[in-house]
Design a protein around this motif. Structure first.
Motif, PDB file in Angstrom:
ATOM      1  N   TYR A  23       0.656  -1.176  -0.066  1.00  0.00           N
ATOM      2  CA  TYR A  23       0.074   0.084   0.204  1.00  0.00           C
ATOM      3  C   TYR A  23       0.963   1.207   0.227  1.00  0.00           C
ATOM      4  O   TYR A  23       0.478   2.249  -0.710  1.00  0.00           O
ATOM      5  N   CYS A  24       1.953   1.229   0.916  1.00  0.00           N
ATOM      6  CA  CYS A  24       2.685   2.300   1.118  1.00  0.00           C
ATOM      7  C   CYS A  24       3.877   2.237   1.917  1.00  0.00           C
ATOM      8  O   CYS A  24       3.654   1.486   3.056  1.00  0.00           O
ATOM      9  N   ARG A  26       5.979   3.808   3.648  1.00  0.00           N
ATOM     10  CA  ARG A  26       6.197   4.424   4.917  1.00  0.00           C
ATOM     11  C   ARG A  26       5.132   3.851   5.858  1.00  0.00           C
ATOM     12  O   ARG A  26       5.434   3.814   7.203  1.00  0.00           O
ATOM     13  N   LEU A  27       3.937   3.350   5.223  1.00  0.00           N
ATOM     14  CA  LEU A  27       2.818   2.744   6.271  1.00  0.00           C
ATOM     15  C   LEU A  27       3.647   1.591   7.004  1.00  0.00           C
ATOM     16  O   LEU A  27       3.482   1.290   8.062  1.00  0.00           O
ATOM     17  N   THR A 176       3.999   9.107   0.674  1.00  0.00           N
ATOM     18  CA  THR A 176       3.898   8.575  -0.907  1.00  0.00           C
ATOM     19  C   THR A 176       3.585   9.767  -1.703  1.00  0.00           C
ATOM     20  O   THR A 176       2.872  10.770  -1.450  1.00  0.00           O
ATOM     21  N   LEU A 181      -3.888   7.853  -1.584  1.00  0.00           N
ATOM     22  CA  LEU A 181      -3.818   6.621  -0.650  1.00  0.00           C
ATOM     23  C   LEU A 181      -3.827   7.231   0.881  1.00  0.00           C
ATOM     24  O   LEU A 181      -4.307   6.553   1.778  1.00  0.00           O
ATOM     25  N   ALA A 188      -2.916   7.956   8.857  1.00  0.00           N
ATOM     26  CA  ALA A 188      -2.749   9.422   8.389  1.00  0.00           C
ATOM     27  C   ALA A 188      -2.631  10.473   9.614  1.00  0.00           C
ATOM     28  O   ALA A 188      -1.567  11.205   9.819  1.00  0.00           O
ATOM     29  N   PRO A 193       0.811  13.022   6.521  1.00  0.00           N
ATOM     30  CA  PRO A 193       1.427  13.492   5.155  1.00  0.00           C
ATOM     31  C   PRO A 193       1.243  14.609   4.785  1.00  0.00           C
ATOM     32  O   PRO A 193       2.096  15.280   4.005  1.00  0.00           O
TER      33      PRO A 193
HETATM   34  S1  SF4 Z   1      -0.393   8.520   5.062  1.00  0.00           S
HETATM   35 FE1  SF4 Z   1       0.179   8.471   3.312  1.00  0.00          FE
HETATM   36  S2  SF4 Z   1       2.242   8.561   3.426  1.00  0.00           S
HETATM   37 FE2  SF4 Z   1       1.608   8.251   5.196  1.00  0.00          FE
HETATM   38  S3  SF4 Z   1       1.729   5.909   5.556  1.00  0.00           S
HETATM   39 FE3  SF4 Z   1      -0.332   6.225   4.895  1.00  0.00          FE
HETATM   40  S4  SF4 Z   1      -0.449   6.298   2.740  1.00  0.00           S
HETATM   41 FE4  SF4 Z   1       1.880   6.351   3.600  1.00  0.00          FE
END
Ligand code: SF4
Length: 551
Positions: A23-24, A26-27, A176, A181, A188, A193
């Protein structure tokens, strides 16, 4: 809260972590390495439907816990069916499927990788061939079949290798570039982000993904002899001469025990299970300490330690803090100047503070900064009494800041307010997972944790000074009934403390538009946001910390 599975070798990855990775990245990093989580369990809803859903369908579902060291993967396959002699893993999703160019349903990439990973894990563990996995999207009632091919198996292997490498990295990946996303991401509110994008591009107009408010209650237990116990999933408040009160634990954000109120071990356990901070204030209104099981991950604390051990970083952050407080104090005096009996004196003080503020940037040491801050505070507290209206009785007036113990009613109100604020800042630091004992400006001289003392500076005017002055001007205080005077010392009486708590909690519920991010939050949420923005200062996304200045 995430509890590490101590029985499992740490080298295997959970399939759900691989889903997060797809998915991401960073997640994945936030969850797996930093062990970040949100306080609001509701935000987790929707990532996966649980067993009840399968049960509702009245079918025979099997459930298997599998682990493969060779594959480096583990997971619970909780929806398994046998069709035409083949085992088929299912994945249920609450939301809608993706759509291709022809508007035909297709799985989201992360969901596809997840079902392939389950299939591959089954093959490795059971020695069978899985021809396909299935994903059911409940919002648009779509069932998608995902063929398990060699290419798919390779994708899984590659994703595992990349995710494991990222797990070893000391660096958090950037946010991201696919903003959509983030709007659906459960983390979040802790990843922030939009604020990270703003930190890199000051023209960015952030969307608020941080919850505006927290509607849970801060439970203050004031009366000595009151006891907080546990009854199932509720806190039970037993007061003298009153029926017991039962409060569902999910409605509670904090428990604050004043004076000699009691709490049972069972109630403490319940609070710990639900990440509820329990804080203690003395009868004299002093913050005594907190019982809070929330611990930040060691990675994050190491980064905090590394950043704050650097004197230049410490001085830079301290300057931001002193500037924020000094500007806020000055703005507050400006607000109250018009029509004040001593308007000329206030104007003079405001001008002197304005002349002094640029000195902050030029300070070369914390000692020098402390001197500037002291001068600003002397000017501010020298002028503050003149914000009180002419009709305010002499008993509520004061001639400057004094404490330990306070010597007049005004200072008694300020001291109690600052103790409540210290408790709230502590709660926010612990919720975010930073180390309260490691600050950058205040030195560890008193019992109070330095980082909490640092962060308090941002909120003193907003959450304490302003409501105290306003309430005195509105004649909200009974000069006898709300205070206790012993010799030179002045304290709030029980009635006074109850009244103050109401005033303070109401203030925390007010919304305020953040001057930099441009969105509105309640003050209670701003406390947490500020701690998160502080952490961004050493994660390469800084520049937004300590910008909360009154307009
Ligand atoms: S908020 Fe956006 S950048 Fe942060 S972990 Fe979730 S998908 Fe990734």
């Amino acid at each position: 809260m995430f509890a590490p599975d101590l029985d499992l070798p740490q080298s295997t990855l959970r399939v759900s972590a691989l889903h997060a990775f797809a998915y991401c990245d960073r997640l994945f990093y936030l969850e797996e390495v930093e062990e970040l989580y949100t306080q609001d369990a509701a935000v987790f809803a929707g990532r996966r439907l649980h067993a009840e859903l399968e049960k509702q369908e009245g079918e025979d579902w099997e459930e298997l816990f599998l682990e493969s060291d060779r594959l480096g993967l583990r997971g619970k396959v909780d929806a398994l069916r046998t069709r035409d002699g083949h085992i088929i893993p299912y994945e249920h999703k609450r939301g809608r499927s993706a759509r291709d160019d022809r508007k035909q349903p297709e799985p989201w990439d992360s969901d596809r990788l997840q079902i392939l990973a389950y299939a591959y894990l089954l093959e490795h563990s059971l020695g069978v061939t899985i021809p396909e996995g299935r994903i059911r999207y409940h919002a648009d009632n779509v069932l998608i079949k995902v063929p398990v091919t060699d290419t798919g198996r390779q994708e899984v292997q590659q994703a595992i290798a990349r995710a494991r490498a990222l797990r070893e990295s000391p660096r958090r990946p950037p946010v991201t570039t696919n903003e959509r996303l983030c709007t659906r991401c459960s983390l979040a509110p802790v990843c922030l982000p939009e604020e990270a994008r703003l930190a890199h591009d000051r023209e960015w107009q952030p969307v608020r993904l941080f919850p505006k408010d927290d509607d849970r209650e801060v439970l203050h237990v004031l009366e000595p002899g009151t006891r907080v116990g546990r009854s199932s999933e509720q806190l039970k408040i037993t007061r003298r001469d009153r029926p017991d009160e039962l409060l569902p634990v999910r409605q509670i954000a904090q428990v604050v025990l004043h004076s000699f109120a009691q709490i049972s071990t069972q109630a403490l356990h319940l609070c710990a299970e639900h990440d509820i901070g329990v804080h203690f204030l003395s009868g004299g209104g002093r913050f005594v300490g907190s019982f809070d099981p929330r611990q930040g991950s060691i990675q994050r604390r190491i980064r905090q330690y590394a950043a704050l051990s650097d004197p230049d970083t410490g001085l830079r952050l301290a300057k931001q803090l002193v500037l924020c407080r000094g500007k806020g104090q000055r703005k507050f005096l400006m607000r109250g100047r018009k029509g004040a009996a001593e308007e000329a004196l206030l104007t003079q003080t405001i001008a002197r503070m304005k002349a002094m503020l640029p000195q902050i940037e030029n300070a070369t040491s914390l000692a020098e900064l402390l001197g500037i801050e002291g001068n600003l505070a002397a000017l501010y507290f020298g002028a503050l009494p003149h914000l009180l209206g002419e009709a305010v009785p002499a008993e509520m007036r004061f001639s400057g800041r004094n404490r330990r113990p306070p010597k007049d009613r005004f200072n008694a109100l300020l001291s109690f307010g600052y103790a409540l604020l210290l408790k709230d800042v502590m709660n926010a630091i612990l919720a975010v997972g930073l180390e309260p004992a490691l600050g950058f400006y205040h030195q560890p001289r008193t019992q109070a944790p330095p980082l909490a003392l640092d962060l308090m500076e941002i909120f003193r005017v907003l959450l304490v000074d302003m409501p105290v002055v306003a309430s005195i001007n509105r004649h909200q205080w009974e000069v006898q009934a709300d205070f206790e005077i012993r010799g030179e010392q002045v304290w709030l009486s029980d009635a006074g403390r109850a009244k103050f708590i109401e005033l303070y909690e109401r203030r925390k519920q007010e919304s305020w538009k953040h001057p930099v991010t441009g969105y509105s939050l309640t003050y209670r949420r701003l406390l947490e946001l500020e701690v998160r923005l502080l952490e961004k200062e050493w994660n390469g996304e800084g520049g937004l910390f300590a910008q909360l200045v009154l307009r």
